[in-house]
Every structure is written in C-alpha cells, then in structure tokens.
Design an enzyme around this catalytic site. Sequence first.
Site, PDB file in Angstrom:
ATOM      1  N   GLY A 222       0.808  -1.199   0.000  1.00  0.00           N
ATOM      2  CA  GLY A 222       0.000   0.000   0.000  1.00  0.00           C
ATOM      3  C   GLY A 222       0.847   1.255   0.000  1.00  0.00           C
ATOM      4  O   GLY A 222       1.945   1.289   0.560  1.00  0.00           O
ATOM      5  N   SER A 223       0.342   2.294  -0.641  1.00  0.00           N
ATOM      6  CA  SER A 223       1.019   3.584  -0.588  1.00  0.00           C
ATOM      7  C   SER A 223       0.830   4.192   0.800  1.00  0.00           C
ATOM      8  O   SER A 223       0.013   3.742   1.594  1.00  0.00           O
ATOM      9  CB  SER A 223       0.460   4.509  -1.665  1.00  0.00           C
ATOM     10  OG  SER A 223       0.721   3.979  -2.950  1.00  0.00           O
ATOM     11  N   GLY A 224       1.623   5.202   1.092  1.00  0.00           N
ATOM     12  CA  GLY A 224       1.582   5.823   2.403  1.00  0.00           C
ATOM     13  C   GLY A 224       2.772   5.489   3.273  1.00  0.00           C
ATOM     14  O   GLY A 224       2.897   6.005   4.380  1.00  0.00           O
ATOM     15  N   HIS A 225       3.664   4.590   2.758  1.00  0.00           N
ATOM     16  CA  HIS A 225       4.857   4.189   3.509  1.00  0.00           C
ATOM     17  C   HIS A 225       6.137   4.757   2.886  1.00  0.00           C
ATOM     18  O   HIS A 225       7.220   4.274   3.179  1.00  0.00           O
ATOM     19  CB  HIS A 225       4.967   2.669   3.547  1.00  0.00           C
ATOM     20  CG  HIS A 225       3.754   1.981   4.068  1.00  0.00           C
ATOM     21  ND1 HIS A 225       3.200   2.281   5.292  1.00  0.00           N
ATOM     22  CD2 HIS A 225       2.976   1.014   3.529  1.00  0.00           C
ATOM     23  CE1 HIS A 225       2.135   1.515   5.481  1.00  0.00           C
ATOM     24  NE2 HIS A 225       1.973   0.741   4.428  1.00  0.00           N
TER      25      HIS A 225
ATOM     26  N   LYS B 125       5.774  -8.174   2.368  1.00  0.00           N
ATOM     27  CA  LYS B 125       5.555  -7.959   3.796  1.00  0.00           C
ATOM     28  C   LYS B 125       4.397  -8.837   4.266  1.00  0.00           C
ATOM     29  O   LYS B 125       3.432  -9.048   3.522  1.00  0.00           O
ATOM     30  CB  LYS B 125       5.253  -6.479   4.076  1.00  0.00           C
ATOM     31  CG  LYS B 125       6.375  -5.538   3.640  1.00  0.00           C
ATOM     32  CD  LYS B 125       6.105  -4.111   4.070  1.00  0.00           C
ATOM     33  CE  LYS B 125       4.826  -3.521   3.544  1.00  0.00           C
ATOM     34  NZ  LYS B 125       4.744  -3.535   2.057  1.00  0.00           N
TER      35      LYS B 125
ATOM     36  N   ASP C 272      -1.285  -8.616   0.927  1.00  0.00           N
ATOM     37  CA  ASP C 272      -0.035  -8.675   0.172  1.00  0.00           C
ATOM     38  C   ASP C 272       0.348 -10.120  -0.138  1.00  0.00           C
ATOM     39  O   ASP C 272       0.688 -10.465  -1.279  1.00  0.00           O
ATOM     40  CB  ASP C 272       1.096  -8.012   0.971  1.00  0.00           C
ATOM     41  CG  ASP C 272       0.968  -6.505   1.066  1.00  0.00           C
ATOM     42  OD1 ASP C 272      -0.181  -6.023   1.124  1.00  0.00           O
ATOM     43  OD2 ASP C 272       1.990  -5.812   1.104  1.00  0.00           O
TER      44      ASP C 272
ATOM     45  N   HIS D 130       0.292   0.606   9.498  1.00  0.00           N
ATOM     46  CA  HIS D 130      -0.987   1.022   8.917  1.00  0.00           C
ATOM     47  C   HIS D 130      -1.853   1.752   9.936  1.00  0.00           C
ATOM     48  O   HIS D 130      -3.062   1.863   9.750  1.00  0.00           O
ATOM     49  CB  HIS D 130      -1.745  -0.196   8.378  1.00  0.00           C
ATOM     50  CG  HIS D 130      -1.018  -0.936   7.321  1.00  0.00           C
ATOM     51  ND1 HIS D 130      -0.240  -2.050   7.591  1.00  0.00           N
ATOM     52  CD2 HIS D 130      -0.913  -0.722   5.995  1.00  0.00           C
ATOM     53  CE1 HIS D 130       0.292  -2.496   6.465  1.00  0.00           C
ATOM     54  NE2 HIS D 130      -0.096  -1.702   5.488  1.00  0.00           N
TER      55      HIS D 130
END
Length: 333
Positions: A53-56, A104, A109, A219
């Site tokens: 996911g984006s945001g990391h 991960k 995932d 998250h």
Amino acid sequence: MNKLINDPANVVSDALRGVAAAHPELRVDHEQHIVYRGDAPVRGKVGLISGGGSGHEPLHAGFVGPGMLDAACAGEIFTSPVPDQIVAATKAVDGGAGVLHIVKNYTGDVMNFEMAAEIAEAETGVAVTAVVTDDDVAVQDSLYTAGRRGVGVTVLLEKIAGAAADQGRPLDEVAAVARKVNANGRSMGVALTSCTVPAAGKPTFDLPDGQMEVGIGIHGEPGRRRVPTAPAAEIAEMLVGPILADLDFTGDSGVIAFVNGMGATPLLELYVVYHEVAAILGKAGIPIARSLVGPYITSLDMAGCSVTLLKADDDLLRLWDAPVRTPALRWGV
C-alpha cells in the site's frame, strides 16, 4: 485535515507523476501504478519486485534502482497492490534468471503476490520465488496479518538482496540471502500520534495528548499497550528490550542498527533515539557494524519511530556496503 494534496481520490496517481518528474532515470507505468528501474529487465540478473500500500514512502518506489529493486507496485493508501500489477511487473523485469518477490506479511499482500506468481509462471514459465518479511516482535497477529508483521527489516532486505542480485547470484542464492536477513532481523515501533488517511480525513485511532502507543504497525494499527509519553531513553528501552529478548544478537560481526521515522518525526529526535539505542547495545556488549537513521518506512503523517536490528555477518555487511543508486538510498556510486 491539512495536507499537500489535490483530490484525495487521486493522491497515489499524483504522487507517481511527481516520482516520474523528479527521477527521469526511472520508468513509471501510470496506468498500472508500477515504478521500474530504467534499464529493466537486466539480462542474466535476478529481478527483484516488492510493493504494498502507498503511504509508507519511500518504501517501496523510493528503493527502485541499481543495487535494490527492479520494480515496485503501488497499491492505494494502505491497500495491497492487485495481482494484475504484480504479474505485469514480474513479466517486465524477467531477465532470464528468475524473479524474487519481497512481500511484507500482511494478508492481502501475501495472497495477491502468491496469486500473481502462479499466473506469471503459468503464462510465461518465469521462475518466481517469494520471501515474506515478518520481523515485528510487538505482536504475533494483528488486524492485517496472520503472524508477525513485516516492517523495518523489509528495507534492509531489499538493499541486501538487491546487491546479491546485482552480483549475478542465481535466484536460489538471492532468496537464501533474503531469508537470512529476515531470520536475523527484529523490529518494534512506537507512535506518538495517529496518522490520517486522506480519503478518511480523520485520525485512524484516537491517541490523547500525553499518551503513546507501543508496538504499533505501519498502517495505524493500535499497539501492544498505551502508556504515558516518556523520555527518549525510556522509549528506546521499550523498543530494544523486546528485540533483544527475542533473538540473540551477540557475535563478533555486530548488528546493522536502523532507527526509522514514522513520517512526522524530525531527524533531530531520531538521532536522540539512536544515541539511546547505541548506549543500550553498548551495555549489552553488542557492537554496531553499520547504521541507518531516517524516515524509510513510514505511516503517512504519524509521529513516532521504530527500531530494527539485523544480526550481521561478513557477507551481509559486504552486500550492505555494495553500491546502490535509488531515490531514497544512494552510496558507493
């Protein structure tokens, strides 16, 4: 919600357009949301793919380039990339030596990478091996995982496995190096604030002033326990203690010590924490062979940090020191 965005629905697409503009040495598939190193596929080299996911950020797109990843698949905020993305990336980076998926340990995932590997192998015959990271000592299970979460070790693994692939090692050896990194690394994190997903427009969880969450995930998952905010020295003990209790880090080669910022913590504070981590390791008789300090696997605008320790050996240190040229990590070139 004060954020430097346009439409919350388009934040990932807009960010990838920024990646493409800032890093012309990379190739960005804007339709599939995949970032490639510009010379992929590299003939005769194992291809490395990761994603999530984006945001990391900078994980994972910031680690695409020589010495690390060949491609990164960007999901929506805190959402796994879909199998179609991963299949496309697998095919595109196959240089004839097989492809390693670095995954991960989050349920979506793992499932989507497994499905993509089966499809890619069936359609093209490419050999695909997956290594799952599960280094978080805070919990055995969380809202997103079956077993331990994959967190800070993922950064170190992508660097070290990327160097092994660039040396021309075959797929089974690159995968073995990746598994060794995961087996010998442990992490734990703390949050001083929650994070705010743009589409939600409000904090993911409520954390009152004067409180912190120990053992959080990336998250915005709540931690192992909530305690009053403490000085950096005490926070370092809360993070390093469970790591040292989980794995024997003693040995002549020492450790790679990684203090990571969760997105909103300044480097000034991360270096304060690193000093405390180094003092704890010194008292425990654990030498630090290499260090990394900075925001490398983040949780949007969360304030806090994580500590990752990787038990080193001569081969892992040589691979860590090998040249790397990516947007977020760059040395030896």
